[in-house]
Motif scaffolding. Structure first.
Motif, PDB file in Angstrom:
ATOM      1  N   VAL A  77     -32.635 -62.265 -14.816  1.00 58.61           N
ATOM      2  CA  VAL A  77     -33.285 -61.086 -14.256  1.00 58.61           C
ATOM      3  C   VAL A  77     -34.749 -61.399 -13.964  1.00 58.61           C
ATOM      4  O   VAL A  77     -35.500 -61.803 -14.851  1.00 58.61           O
ATOM      5  CB  VAL A  77     -33.184 -59.889 -15.231  1.00 58.61           C
ATOM      6  CG1 VAL A  77     -33.879 -58.676 -14.655  1.00 58.61           C
ATOM      7  CG2 VAL A  77     -31.736 -59.578 -15.529  1.00 58.61           C
ATOM      8  N   LEU A  79     -38.136 -59.600 -12.182  1.00 61.66           N
ATOM      9  CA  LEU A  79     -38.651 -58.300 -11.820  1.00 61.66           C
ATOM     10  C   LEU A  79     -40.020 -58.496 -11.173  1.00 61.66           C
ATOM     11  O   LEU A  79     -40.952 -58.978 -11.825  1.00 61.66           O
ATOM     12  CB  LEU A  79     -38.756 -57.435 -13.078  1.00 61.66           C
ATOM     13  CG  LEU A  79     -39.005 -55.968 -12.928  1.00 61.66           C
ATOM     14  CD1 LEU A  79     -37.898 -55.319 -12.112  1.00 61.66           C
ATOM     15  CD2 LEU A  79     -39.065 -55.312 -14.277  1.00 61.66           C
ATOM     16  N   VAL A  93     -43.716 -52.022 -17.303  1.00 61.01           N
ATOM     17  CA  VAL A  93     -42.314 -52.084 -16.905  1.00 61.01           C
ATOM     18  C   VAL A  93     -41.539 -51.094 -17.772  1.00 61.01           C
ATOM     19  O   VAL A  93     -41.647 -51.125 -18.994  1.00 61.01           O
ATOM     20  CB  VAL A  93     -41.757 -53.513 -17.078  1.00 61.01           C
ATOM     21  CG1 VAL A  93     -40.286 -53.559 -16.754  1.00 61.01           C
ATOM     22  CG2 VAL A  93     -42.526 -54.487 -16.199  1.00 61.01           C
ATOM     23  N   ASP A  97     -36.763 -49.491 -14.763  1.00 59.63           N
ATOM     24  CA  ASP A  97     -37.009 -50.657 -13.915  1.00 59.63           C
ATOM     25  C   ASP A  97     -36.099 -51.808 -14.319  1.00 59.63           C
ATOM     26  O   ASP A  97     -35.535 -52.503 -13.467  1.00 59.63           O
ATOM     27  CB  ASP A  97     -38.461 -51.121 -14.027  1.00 59.63           C
ATOM     28  CG  ASP A  97     -39.460 -50.104 -13.511  1.00 59.63           C
ATOM     29  OD1 ASP A  97     -39.081 -49.279 -12.651  1.00 59.63           O
ATOM     30  OD2 ASP A  97     -40.621 -50.138 -13.969  1.00 59.63           O
ATOM     31  N   ILE A  98     -35.948 -52.013 -15.616  1.00 63.03           N
ATOM     32  CA  ILE A  98     -35.110 -53.100 -16.126  1.00 63.03           C
ATOM     33  C   ILE A  98     -33.646 -52.855 -15.777  1.00 63.03           C
ATOM     34  O   ILE A  98     -32.937 -53.767 -15.339  1.00 63.03           O
ATOM     35  CB  ILE A  98     -35.314 -53.275 -17.637  1.00 63.03           C
ATOM     36  CG1 ILE A  98     -36.744 -53.745 -17.911  1.00 63.03           C
ATOM     37  CG2 ILE A  98     -34.301 -54.249 -18.222  1.00 63.03           C
ATOM     38  CD1 ILE A  98     -37.147 -53.720 -19.354  1.00 63.03           C
ATOM     39  N   ALA A 101     -33.117 -53.611 -12.175  1.00 62.68           N
ATOM     40  CA  ALA A 101     -33.222 -55.048 -11.917  1.00 62.68           C
ATOM     41  C   ALA A 101     -31.960 -55.778 -12.372  1.00 62.68           C
ATOM     42  O   ALA A 101     -31.532 -56.745 -11.725  1.00 62.68           O
ATOM     43  CB  ALA A 101     -34.448 -55.621 -12.621  1.00 62.68           C
ATOM     44  N   ILE A 143     -36.155 -61.303 -19.571  1.00 60.67           N
ATOM     45  CA  ILE A 143     -36.656 -60.730 -18.323  1.00 60.67           C
ATOM     46  C   ILE A 143     -37.862 -61.567 -17.874  1.00 60.67           C
ATOM     47  O   ILE A 143     -38.764 -61.813 -18.677  1.00 60.67           O
ATOM     48  CB  ILE A 143     -37.118 -59.265 -18.527  1.00 60.67           C
ATOM     49  CG1 ILE A 143     -36.004 -58.406 -19.072  1.00 60.67           C
ATOM     50  CG2 ILE A 143     -37.697 -58.680 -17.241  1.00 60.67           C
ATOM     51  CD1 ILE A 143     -34.923 -58.093 -18.103  1.00 60.67           C
ATOM     52  N   VAL A 145     -40.984 -61.428 -15.556  1.00 63.18           N
ATOM     53  CA  VAL A 145     -41.824 -60.518 -14.784  1.00 63.18           C
ATOM     54  C   VAL A 145     -42.748 -61.378 -13.928  1.00 63.18           C
ATOM     55  O   VAL A 145     -43.503 -62.199 -14.453  1.00 63.18           O
ATOM     56  CB  VAL A 145     -42.628 -59.584 -15.702  1.00 63.18           C
ATOM     57  CG1 VAL A 145     -43.497 -58.655 -14.891  1.00 63.18           C
ATOM     58  CG2 VAL A 145     -41.697 -58.796 -16.615  1.00 63.18           C
TER      59      VAL A 145
END
Length: 148
Positions: A77, A79, A93, A97-98, A101, A143, A145
């Motif tokens: 993932v 983002l 975040v 949003d997660i 995504a 995640i 970012v």
């Protein structure tokens, strides 16, 4: 105060549960945010309906939860968010949003209320989040970012 939960609340219960909480917690947090409704005798009918809806949407067995966990942990993932020069984000975040995504990366559909952040994500780079799939199963998800 006796309330009926309409959504899962970590540490309190799942949707459809009837629980006792302090008056201020119910009046100032749970009810205004739509996590609960006040308990009434007429509200008992709502409990059955909420529980039926929960059974449709929840992962019933640990085996199903482990399958979804394997799918989630296999997804990469990324983002993209707006950030400043020093790598700090404009805002943070959110679990929503997660969840979006994860779906965009080809992962399974995840409810934003099941995404648990240890601390707010306000910097670029790699972060770990937990997705609570079942009371006994949680997926750890990496995640990334990046700047948009």
């Amino acid at each position: 105060m006796k309330i009926i939960l309409t959504h899962e609340v970590t540490g309190l219960g799942a949707a459809g549960d009837v629980v006792d909480v302090k008056d201020g917690y119910a009046r100032n947090y749970l009810v205004p945010r739509g996590f609960a409704i006040r308990w009434t005798k007429g509200g008992e009918k709502d409990v059955a309906q909420i529980r039926r809806a929960r059974k449709i949407h929840e992962i019933a067995t640990i085996e199903q939860a482990n399958e979804v966990k394997a799918k989630l942990e296999a997804v990469k993932v990324r983002l993209a968010v707006r950030s400043g020069d020093a790598g700090r984000l404009f805002g943070s975040v959110t679990p929503a949003d997660i969840a979006s995504a994860i779906k965009a990366a080809g992962g399974p559909d995840v409810d934003k209320r099941r995404v648990e952040l240890g601390s707010p994500i306000k910097t670029l780079g790699g972060h770990q989040v937990s997705v609570r799939l079942h009371p006994e199963v949680a997926a750890k998800l990496g995640i990334e970012v990046v700047a948009a």
